[in-house]
Design a protein around this motif. Structure first.
Motif, PDB file in Angstrom:
ATOM      1  N   ASP A 119     -20.161 -40.292 -33.328  1.00  0.00           N
ATOM      2  CA  ASP A 119     -19.125 -41.134 -33.877  1.00  0.00           C
ATOM      3  C   ASP A 119     -19.229 -42.864 -33.278  1.00  0.00           C
ATOM      4  O   ASP A 119     -18.912 -44.070 -34.283  1.00  0.00           O
ATOM      5  CB  ASP A 119     -17.393 -41.071 -33.617  1.00  0.00           C
ATOM      6  CG  ASP A 119     -17.406 -39.859 -34.372  1.00  0.00           C
ATOM      7  OD1 ASP A 119     -18.797 -39.748 -34.866  1.00  0.00           O
ATOM      8  OD2 ASP A 119     -16.511 -39.019 -34.528  1.00  0.00           O
ATOM      9  N   ARG A 187     -13.973 -35.481 -40.121  1.00  0.00           N
ATOM     10  CA  ARG A 187     -12.915 -36.382 -39.838  1.00  0.00           C
ATOM     11  C   ARG A 187     -13.356 -37.794 -40.853  1.00  0.00           C
ATOM     12  O   ARG A 187     -14.324 -38.854 -40.266  1.00  0.00           O
ATOM     13  CB  ARG A 187     -14.426 -37.037 -38.424  1.00  0.00           C
ATOM     14  CG  ARG A 187     -14.226 -35.994 -37.130  1.00  0.00           C
ATOM     15  CD  ARG A 187     -15.211 -36.124 -35.865  1.00  0.00           C
ATOM     16  NE  ARG A 187     -16.483 -36.615 -35.792  1.00  0.00           N
ATOM     17  CZ  ARG A 187     -17.331 -35.944 -36.067  1.00  0.00           C
ATOM     18  NH1 ARG A 187     -17.280 -34.648 -36.635  1.00  0.00           N
ATOM     19  NH2 ARG A 187     -18.366 -36.385 -36.203  1.00  0.00           N
ATOM     20  N   PRO A 188     -12.633 -37.191 -41.411  1.00  0.00           N
ATOM     21  CA  PRO A 188     -12.539 -38.637 -42.664  1.00  0.00           C
ATOM     22  C   PRO A 188     -12.632 -39.900 -42.389  1.00  0.00           C
ATOM     23  O   PRO A 188     -13.501 -40.795 -43.083  1.00  0.00           O
ATOM     24  CB  PRO A 188     -11.396 -38.332 -43.655  1.00  0.00           C
ATOM     25  CG  PRO A 188     -10.989 -37.410 -42.833  1.00  0.00           C
ATOM     26  CD  PRO A 188     -11.552 -36.955 -41.775  1.00  0.00           C
ATOM     27  N   GLU A 189     -11.898 -40.407 -41.314  1.00  0.00           N
ATOM     28  CA  GLU A 189     -12.089 -41.582 -40.655  1.00  0.00           C
ATOM     29  C   GLU A 189     -12.332 -42.311 -40.403  1.00  0.00           C
ATOM     30  O   GLU A 189     -13.651 -43.488 -40.545  1.00  0.00           O
ATOM     31  CB  GLU A 189     -10.544 -41.860 -39.412  1.00  0.00           C
ATOM     32  CG  GLU A 189     -10.889 -41.553 -38.391  1.00  0.00           C
ATOM     33  CD  GLU A 189     -10.796 -40.092 -38.159  1.00  0.00           C
ATOM     34  OE1 GLU A 189     -10.447 -39.615 -39.399  1.00  0.00           O
ATOM     35  OE2 GLU A 189     -11.511 -39.617 -37.359  1.00  0.00           O
ATOM     36  N   VAL A 190     -14.171 -41.578 -40.420  1.00  0.00           N
ATOM     37  CA  VAL A 190     -15.551 -42.544 -39.035  1.00  0.00           C
ATOM     38  C   VAL A 190     -16.076 -42.323 -40.491  1.00  0.00           C
ATOM     39  O   VAL A 190     -16.832 -43.033 -40.099  1.00  0.00           O
ATOM     40  CB  VAL A 190     -16.065 -41.272 -38.579  1.00  0.00           C
ATOM     41  CG1 VAL A 190     -17.206 -41.060 -37.911  1.00  0.00           C
ATOM     42  CG2 VAL A 190     -15.199 -40.687 -37.238  1.00  0.00           C
ATOM     43  N   THR A 192     -15.022 -42.760 -43.508  1.00  0.00           N
ATOM     44  CA  THR A 192     -14.978 -43.530 -44.722  1.00  0.00           C
ATOM     45  C   THR A 192     -15.414 -45.075 -43.699  1.00  0.00           C
ATOM     46  O   THR A 192     -15.732 -46.016 -43.566  1.00  0.00           O
ATOM     47  CB  THR A 192     -13.601 -43.925 -44.385  1.00  0.00           C
ATOM     48  OG1 THR A 192     -12.854 -43.202 -45.313  1.00  0.00           O
ATOM     49  CG2 THR A 192     -12.757 -44.931 -44.953  1.00  0.00           C
ATOM     50  N   THR A 193     -15.011 -45.384 -42.022  1.00  0.00           N
ATOM     51  CA  THR A 193     -16.274 -45.959 -41.686  1.00  0.00           C
ATOM     52  C   THR A 193     -17.454 -46.296 -42.115  1.00  0.00           C
ATOM     53  O   THR A 193     -18.102 -47.839 -42.420  1.00  0.00           O
ATOM     54  CB  THR A 193     -16.391 -46.356 -40.110  1.00  0.00           C
ATOM     55  OG1 THR A 193     -14.908 -45.974 -39.806  1.00  0.00           O
ATOM     56  CG2 THR A 193     -16.795 -47.103 -39.163  1.00  0.00           C
ATOM     57  N   LEU A 235     -12.576 -40.900 -50.991  1.00  0.00           N
ATOM     58  CA  LEU A 235     -13.556 -41.198 -50.288  1.00  0.00           C
ATOM     59  C   LEU A 235     -14.577 -41.889 -50.777  1.00  0.00           C
ATOM     60  O   LEU A 235     -15.389 -43.047 -49.921  1.00  0.00           O
ATOM     61  CB  LEU A 235     -13.684 -40.353 -49.659  1.00  0.00           C
ATOM     62  CG  LEU A 235     -12.733 -39.393 -48.595  1.00  0.00           C
ATOM     63  CD1 LEU A 235     -13.084 -38.443 -47.805  1.00  0.00           C
ATOM     64  CD2 LEU A 235     -11.556 -40.975 -47.733  1.00  0.00           C
TER      65      LEU A 235
END
Ligand code: CP3
Length: 358
Positions: A119, A187-190, A192-193, A235
């Motif tokens: 990540d 880890r949807p936020e990763v 998305t990054t 996403l």
């Protein structure tokens, strides 16, 4: 003395083509003759492509040689009679500027030496404008435009963010995209990054392609169909829509084509991306797609394996496709790339059948 004005980007002056049928259809005008081009048309089925390809043990070195890029970009225009050229390059040329080493192996396809498995590495990936490292692509566009003259438009392209991310995370081609989808679900936020960075790099890259001469832009999110509607919509869709909105804000007149393979279940979302044209594969009946989205221009969708049949059978298959299209503006194409062992005569039979029956 006033400073000399910079030469306006070619995109700002109207471009006239001897054959503008692809632009006409992409913008919803009925062209005099139906347009056709072939995904992967600059490729291994052509002997002259293989001759140039043999000069480069390393596929990316080939992509980085603008003279050779221009040479193979125009081969299918000269030899097959298609109504557009597509720049010879690959969706994975974005990987090295983002810090990932990719190699194309004869049997395995692309292999990434340092796939994204951490990540913190994703968080540190570059963002924004990486165009200074892609000058060879833009030189390839300029030389291809010169070689084409005003015969047919030139298609520029990039991969969709989900598809490019798949190679970065999986490390190559993959059956299930399990690593990428694991990232998405756990880890949807990763995730998305990563997708957000790819979208911003791709937006800068595609707009520069237009400034340098690309007349049409294609976004190839080939593997988006691996996602269900919910994950795609939440996403991926916002990022692809942003890329298209950025292009449209700067170049409202440049048609944008969105292509995905095996993704009829995502059509309701693709139809809202703001793309002018949606590329379909053969797993959907064109007539059904057109009935569901009567205002939408589509591209496709002959099964690439249909070109193994005889020229007469190919012509009959094109006739059936034309019946599904029913006299609407349409861009004829295969539903995915042409296979390397298709005889060039059969590719010509496809193109001729589209032209003769319109
Ligand atoms: O369409 C054209 O003629 C323009 C050139 C083009 C290539 N790749 C050249 C290429 C385009 C538009 C692409 C797009 C591309 N590349 C996609 C999206 C479209 C699709 O096909 O789904 C994807 C997923 C890739 C990634 C890629 N590149 C793979 C998986 C492979 C290996 C598989 C294969 O076909 O060999 C490549 C290599 C590649 N890109 C080749 C060509 C002509 C073959 C390599 C060679 O000539 O040795």
């Amino acid at each position: 003395m006033p400073e000399a004005k910079p030469t306006p980007a070619p995109a700002e002056s109207p471009r006239k083509f001897l054959n503008a049928s692809l632009l006409d259809a992409a913008q919803g005008r009925m062209p005099a003759r139906a347009p056709v081009w072939i995904m992967r048309q600059a490729g291994r089925y052509l002997a002259d492509y293989r001759r140039v390809r043999a000069l480069f043990p390393n596929f990316l070195d080939f992509c980085r040689s603008p003279e050779h890029v221009a040479e193979v970009t125009i081969q299918p225009v000269d030899q097959i009679g298609v109504d557009a050229a597509i720049l010879f390059s690959d969706i994975l040329v974005l990987l090295p500027p983002m810090g990932l080493q990719v190699e194309f192996q004869e049997k395995r396809g692309p292999v990434v030496a340092n796939p994204l498995r951490d990540d913190a590495v994703i968080a540190a990936l570059p963002d924004g404008d990486l165009n200074s490292e892609l000058g060879y692509v833009f030189e390839g566009i300029r030389l291809s435009k010169k070689a084409l003259g005003n015969r047919v438009p030139l298609i520029g392209f990039a991969g969709g963010p989900f598809t490019v991310a798949s190679y970065m995370v999986e490390g190559g081609s993959s059956k299930e995209l399990a690593r990428l989808k694991s990232l998405l679900f756990s880890r949807p936020e990763v995730f998305t990054t990563l997708i957000g960075k790819l979208a911003s790099v791709t937006s800068c890259y595609l707009r520069e392609q237009v400034r340098q001469g690309a007349d049409v832009i294609t976004i190839m999110d080939s593997w988006a169909g691996y996602l269900g509607p919910h994950e795609y919509r939440s996403l991926v869709f916002p990022h692809t829509r942003k890329i298209i909105a950025d292009i449209k804000a700067e170049f409202p007149q440049v048609p944008v084509v969105h292509y995905a393979n095996g993704a009829p279940h995502l059509l309701p979302h693709f139809a809202q991306l703001g793309a002018d044209v949606l590329g379909l594969d053969w797993r959907i009946d064109l007539g059904d797609a057109l009935r569901a989205y009567p205002e939408q221009i589509f591209q496709g969708n002959l099964d690439p394996c249909a070109l193994y049949a005889s020229p007469q059978q190919i012509a009959a298959r094109v006739k059936a496709l034309k019946a599904e299209v029913g006299g609407r503006a349409h861009i004829y194409n295969l539903g995915h790339g042409i296979l390397p062992d298709i005889p060039p005569d059969h590719a010509r039979a496809f193109v001729d059948a589209v032209h003769e029956q319109s």
